[in-house]
Design a protein around this motif. Structure first.
Motif, PDB file in Angstrom:
ATOM      1  N   LYS A  62       0.838  -1.213   0.000  1.00  0.00           N
ATOM      2  CA  LYS A  62       0.000   0.000   0.000  1.00  0.00           C
ATOM      3  C   LYS A  62       0.865   1.253   0.000  1.00  0.00           C
ATOM      4  N   LYS A  63       1.933   1.230   0.796  1.00  0.00           N
ATOM      5  CA  LYS A  63       2.834   2.389   0.868  1.00  0.00           C
ATOM      6  C   LYS A  63       3.527   2.603  -0.477  1.00  0.00           C
ATOM      7  N   PHE A  64       3.985   1.508  -1.095  1.00  0.00           N
ATOM      8  CA  PHE A  64       4.649   1.635  -2.391  1.00  0.00           C
ATOM      9  C   PHE A  64       3.686   2.169  -3.444  1.00  0.00           C
ATOM     10  N   TRP A  65       2.458   1.638  -3.437  1.00  0.00           N
ATOM     11  CA  TRP A  65       1.451   2.119  -4.393  1.00  0.00           C
ATOM     12  C   TRP A  65       1.244   3.615  -4.221  1.00  0.00           C
ATOM     13  N   SER A  66       1.136   4.059  -2.987  1.00  0.00           N
ATOM     14  CA  SER A  66       0.925   5.477  -2.715  1.00  0.00           C
ATOM     15  C   SER A  66       2.117   6.318  -3.166  1.00  0.00           C
ATOM     16  N   GLU A  67       3.315   5.852  -2.895  1.00  0.00           N
ATOM     17  CA  GLU A  67       4.529   6.579  -3.287  1.00  0.00           C
ATOM     18  C   GLU A  67       4.649   6.691  -4.802  1.00  0.00           C
ATOM     19  N   ALA A  68       4.144   5.703  -5.528  1.00  0.00           N
ATOM     20  CA  ALA A  68       4.274   5.685  -6.988  1.00  0.00           C
ATOM     21  C   ALA A  68       3.302   6.620  -7.693  1.00  0.00           C
ATOM     22  N   GLN A  69       2.233   7.015  -7.012  1.00  0.00           N
ATOM     23  CA  GLN A  69       1.161   7.752  -7.681  1.00  0.00           C
ATOM     24  C   GLN A  69       1.590   9.068  -8.348  1.00  0.00           C
ATOM     25  N   PRO A  70       2.459   9.889  -7.759  1.00  0.00           N
ATOM     26  CA  PRO A  70       2.851  11.121  -8.467  1.00  0.00           C
ATOM     27  C   PRO A  70       3.448  10.866  -9.841  1.00  0.00           C
ATOM     28  N   TRP A  71       4.261   9.828  -9.967  1.00  0.00           N
ATOM     29  CA  TRP A  71       4.862   9.487 -11.260  1.00  0.00           C
ATOM     30  C   TRP A  71       3.810   8.934 -12.227  1.00  0.00           C
ATOM     31  N   VAL A  72       2.895   8.109 -11.690  1.00  0.00           N
ATOM     32  CA  VAL A  72       1.841   7.533 -12.531  1.00  0.00           C
ATOM     33  C   VAL A  72       0.935   8.635 -13.070  1.00  0.00           C
ATOM     34  N   LYS A  73       0.502   9.534 -12.187  1.00  0.00           N
ATOM     35  CA  LYS A  73      -0.401  10.607 -12.584  1.00  0.00           C
ATOM     36  C   LYS A  73       0.258  11.587 -13.550  1.00  0.00           C
ATOM     37  N   ALA A  74       1.579  11.719 -13.467  1.00  0.00           N
ATOM     38  CA  ALA A  74       2.310  12.622 -14.364  1.00  0.00           C
ATOM     39  C   ALA A  74       2.592  11.982 -15.721  1.00  0.00           C
ATOM     40  N   GLY A  75       2.207  10.713 -15.877  1.00  0.00           N
ATOM     41  CA  GLY A  75       2.420  10.025 -17.148  1.00  0.00           C
ATOM     42  C   GLY A  75       3.837   9.532 -17.359  1.00  0.00           C
ATOM     43  N   LYS A  76       4.630   9.519 -16.285  1.00  0.00           N
ATOM     44  CA  LYS A  76       6.032   9.122 -16.412  1.00  0.00           C
ATOM     45  C   LYS A  76       6.259   7.644 -16.125  1.00  0.00           C
ATOM     46  N   VAL A  77       5.326   7.024 -15.414  1.00  0.00           N
ATOM     47  CA  VAL A  77       5.481   5.630 -15.020  1.00  0.00           C
ATOM     48  C   VAL A  77       4.179   4.871 -15.257  1.00  0.00           C
ATOM     49  N   GLN A  78       4.324   3.664 -15.779  1.00  0.00           N
ATOM     50  CA  GLN A  78       3.189   2.746 -15.841  1.00  0.00           C
ATOM     51  C   GLN A  78       3.403   1.695 -14.765  1.00  0.00           C
ATOM     52  N   LEU A  79       2.471   1.615 -13.831  1.00  0.00           N
ATOM     53  CA  LEU A  79       2.557   0.680 -12.721  1.00  0.00           C
ATOM     54  C   LEU A  79       1.669  -0.519 -13.004  1.00  0.00           C
ATOM     55  N   ASN A  80       2.265  -1.703 -12.994  1.00  0.00           N
ATOM     56  CA  ASN A  80       1.553  -2.945 -13.293  1.00  0.00           C
ATOM     57  C   ASN A  80       1.565  -3.842 -12.061  1.00  0.00           C
ATOM     58  N   THR A  81       0.393  -4.015 -11.457  1.00  0.00           N
ATOM     59  CA  THR A  81       0.292  -4.795 -10.222  1.00  0.00           C
ATOM     60  C   THR A  81      -0.186  -6.206 -10.514  1.00  0.00           C
ATOM     61  N   LEU A  82       0.566  -7.171  -9.998  1.00  0.00           N
ATOM     62  CA  LEU A  82       0.213  -8.587 -10.105  1.00  0.00           C
ATOM     63  C   LEU A  82      -0.148  -9.074  -8.703  1.00  0.00           C
ATOM     64  N   LEU A  83      -1.438  -9.331  -8.481  1.00  0.00           N
ATOM     65  CA  LEU A  83      -1.878  -9.756  -7.155  1.00  0.00           C
ATOM     66  C   LEU A  83      -1.472 -11.193  -6.861  1.00  0.00           C
ATOM     67  N   VAL A  84      -1.004 -11.404  -5.636  1.00  0.00           N
ATOM     68  CA  VAL A  84      -0.724 -12.740  -5.121  1.00  0.00           C
ATOM     69  C   VAL A  84      -1.470 -12.863  -3.789  1.00  0.00           C
ATOM     70  N   ALA A  85      -1.542 -14.068  -3.273  1.00  0.00           N
ATOM     71  CA  ALA A  85      -2.343 -14.280  -2.061  1.00  0.00           C
ATOM     72  C   ALA A  85      -1.675 -15.319  -1.167  1.00  0.00           C
ATOM     73  N   PHE A  86      -0.916 -14.831  -0.166  1.00  0.00           N
ATOM     74  CA  PHE A  86      -0.275 -15.785   0.733  1.00  0.00           C
ATOM     75  C   PHE A  86      -0.041 -15.245   2.149  1.00  0.00           C
ATOM     76  N   LEU A  87      -0.272 -13.953   2.359  1.00  0.00           N
ATOM     77  CA  LEU A  87       0.037 -13.375   3.667  1.00  0.00           C
ATOM     78  C   LEU A  87      -1.038 -13.627   4.714  1.00  0.00           C
ATOM     79  N   ASN A  88      -2.267 -13.800   4.281  1.00  0.00           N
ATOM     80  CA  ASN A  88      -3.394 -13.864   5.203  1.00  0.00           C
ATOM     81  C   ASN A  88      -4.417 -14.852   4.638  1.00  0.00           C
TER      82      ASN A  88
END
Length: 253
Positions: A133-159
């Protein structure tokens, strides 16, 4: 890997082999030790040398002058520099990284940001991972500025609820929007999903987990991007500010 050292008389003449030919003793040693992709290298010092891949590591093989024995280890120069690592990087790690990058690009991630963005980043994230969640939040300024494309691959093992939460997000009418709302709410806003995990969604989560394992990561966020030298980079865990700048470039104003 078992590392064997067989020494022979060094005064014997060095045998010659055709270019690309792998001597039987080297080939046999590779088969015994499960060393893959053996190829000859032009190593300094005149010793016949090959490199190969053992699991995700490189290994150097040296042939003794009698052609009957193999030395497995690393090659160093007179200043103590590990020359073998340079060969591993060029001949093994960079090509492997490019193959893994191709696999990442064949996935169906939760894509945020323009295809024209100068930086492309993939991240494996568990719905219950606070650093994701923290990384996603930190990445948003670059994503919104069109400088970065963020591709999230969900996994399921922590809970135990990671699977149902990931399934609800992936099966939402708009999974990207559902993921954004989930992250913005701190994990409190989740699409309603009353059915079980479909075979398609189950397979997707399994594929993500398998790829993450193949990339050598065992924790989230597991982040991947290509640097300016076209080398695959890995950051596992929450990046610090320097790592974020290396990954995304200068922060948008």
């Amino acid at each position: 890997m078992k590392r064997c050292l067989y020494l022979a008389a060094l005064f014997l003449p060095t045998l010659s082999f055709a270019a690309g030919e792998i001597p039987a003793v080297v080939k046999h040693f590779g088969e015994q030790q499960d060393i893959k992709n053996i190829k000859e290298i032009d190593a300094p010092g005149g010793i016949k040398s090959w490199i190969g891949q053992y699991q995700d590591m490189g290994v150097t093989l040296f042939l003794t002058p009698d052609g009957k024995h193999v030395i497995s280890g690393y090659l160093y120069d007179d200043k103590g520099k590990n020359i073998s690592e340079e060969y591993f990087q060029k001949e093994i790690y960079i090509p492997l990284g490019q193959q893994m990058w191709e696999r990442l690009n064949k996935t169906q991630p939760l894509k945020e940001g323009a295809d024209t963005a100068s930086k492309k980043v993939f991240v494996f994230a568990d719905p219950f991972c606070p650093y994701c969640k923290k990384f996603w939040s930190e990445a948003q300024p670059w994503v919104k500025a069109g400088k970065v494309q963020l591709n999230t691959l969900l996994v399921a093992f922590l809970n135990p609820k990671s699977g149902p939460h990931a399934t609800a997000i992936l099966n939402a009418a708009d999974p990207v929007v559902a993921w954004k709302e989930y992250e913005l709410s701190g994990g409190k806003t989740l699409p309603k999903y009353e059915g079980g995990t479909s075979r398609e969604t189950f397979n997707q989560l399994q594929q993500h987990q398998t790829l993450m394992d193949d990339l050598g990561a065992s924790a989230t966020p597991a982040i991947y991007y290509m640097n300016d030298k076209n080398e695959l980079q890995q950051v596992v865990g929450m990046p610090d500010q320097k790592q974020l700048l290396d990954m995304f470039g200068p922060k948008p104003e």
